[in-house]
Design a protein around this motif. Sequence first.
Motif, short mmCIF file in Angstrom:
data_model
loop_
_atom_site.label_atom_id
_atom_site.label_comp_id
_atom_site.label_asym_id
_atom_site.label_seq_id
_atom_site.Cartn_x
_atom_site.Cartn_y
_atom_site.Cartn_z
N SER A 128 -6.85 7.66 -3.30
CA SER A 128 -5.58 7.78 -4.02
C SER A 128 -4.53 8.52 -3.22
O SER A 128 -3.33 8.40 -3.49
CB SER A 128 -5.81 8.50 -5.36
N ASP A 134 2.01 11.79 -0.44
CA ASP A 134 1.30 11.31 -1.62
C ASP A 134 0.95 12.46 -2.56
O ASP A 134 0.97 12.31 -3.79
CB ASP A 134 0.03 10.57 -1.21
N ASN A 213 7.38 5.65 2.44
CA ASN A 213 7.07 4.27 2.84
C ASN A 213 7.22 3.36 1.63
O ASN A 213 7.58 3.81 0.54
CB ASN A 213 5.68 4.18 3.46
N SER A 214 6.94 2.09 1.82
CA SER A 214 7.20 1.12 0.75
C SER A 214 6.36 1.40 -0.49
O SER A 214 6.87 1.34 -1.63
CB SER A 214 6.93 -0.30 1.25
N ASP A 215 5.08 1.73 -0.30
CA ASP A 215 4.23 2.02 -1.46
C ASP A 215 4.68 3.30 -2.17
O ASP A 215 4.71 3.35 -3.41
CB ASP A 215 2.77 2.15 -1.02
N GLN A 216 5.02 4.30 -1.39
CA GLN A 216 5.48 5.55 -1.99
C GLN A 216 6.82 5.38 -2.69
O GLN A 216 7.07 5.99 -3.73
CB GLN A 216 5.58 6.63 -0.91
N GLU A 218 7.86 2.68 -4.19
CA GLU A 218 7.59 2.02 -5.47
C GLU A 218 6.99 3.01 -6.47
O GLU A 218 7.31 2.96 -7.67
CB GLU A 218 6.65 0.85 -5.26
N GLU A 219 6.13 3.90 -6.00
CA GLU A 219 5.57 4.91 -6.89
C GLU A 219 6.67 5.84 -7.41
O GLU A 219 6.66 6.23 -8.58
CB GLU A 219 4.51 5.73 -6.16
#
Length: 321
Positions: A128, A134, A213-216, A218-219
């Motif tokens: 995770s 993160d 980054n892209s995932d972060q 979006e989160e």
Amino acid sequence: MINVFVLQNGRLNQVPIDTREDLEKVEPVWVDLTDPTDAERAWVRTIYGVILPGEDEVKDIEASARYYEAENGDLHLRTDFLLEEEDGPSRIVTVAFILARKILFSVHTDDLPVFRLVRMRARSRPGSIADYMDVLLDLYATDAEYSADALEGIYQQLEEVSGRVLQKEFTDQDAAAALNAIAHEEDLNGRIRRNMMDTRRAVSFLMRGRLLNSDQFEEARQILRDIESLDGHTSFLFDKINFLMDATVGFININQNKIIKIFSVASVAFLPPTLIASIYGMNFKWLPELEWPLGYPFALVLMLASAIAPFLYFRHRGWLK
């Protein structure tokens, strides 16, 4: 107290730190300091070159002091977190975050439930967390969940207060207890709203700074959507709190009016006896009843009857209910 966490297979594992040498041996992803001592501050400054802010600096509410990038490239953030205590009112604790050397440093005065929950979840959910950013986003997401749980608690408490306010018999003691409970929930709801506003500002700052980054990213957008949904709940709760406050004050006024009504009825009922007593208390030489043997009992009976008659009339009209 200093808590150091290393990243192993996507899990946050805490490393016990007792001395400066223990801190030098690890490569942490998160260094969490709760009311740090001068020695612990010196360790962080010497080993990582990070100067931790003082308590006064942490509480500065100006935007320029809450979100900025230092000359050495370190990123500084100040974020409010909600702290509910069983033996006292809720309060807001400001946490200073410093992002430096791919490590998240956090400084706060109290051990916060959000931080404990993140540590527990990170140990049980492998994969995770990938880096220090993160960890920060997970703290913000968990903060939104914690605020949502607090709002559910307010819903439950207000339902109990509503049941007491709308009961058939509502005494002044019940009203005092209801007002105290309503004031407590209003204060908590306001703190949650302020907490969510501050979290929104912090997440928006990270998104504007292109630090994710892209995932972060979006989160972060999902965190903002969650906060937006909580805003609607806080607004509804403010409306419900205002309604219960108005209803409670209204019942207090009704109870006071009942008391005033009793005194008003009593004063009106005793006016005729007072008039009769005043007439027979006149110092005229000739009064028809002066020589009458039953004059005194007659006056007493007349005064009693004149007092009872208004009560019977008011009762018949329903004004005594």
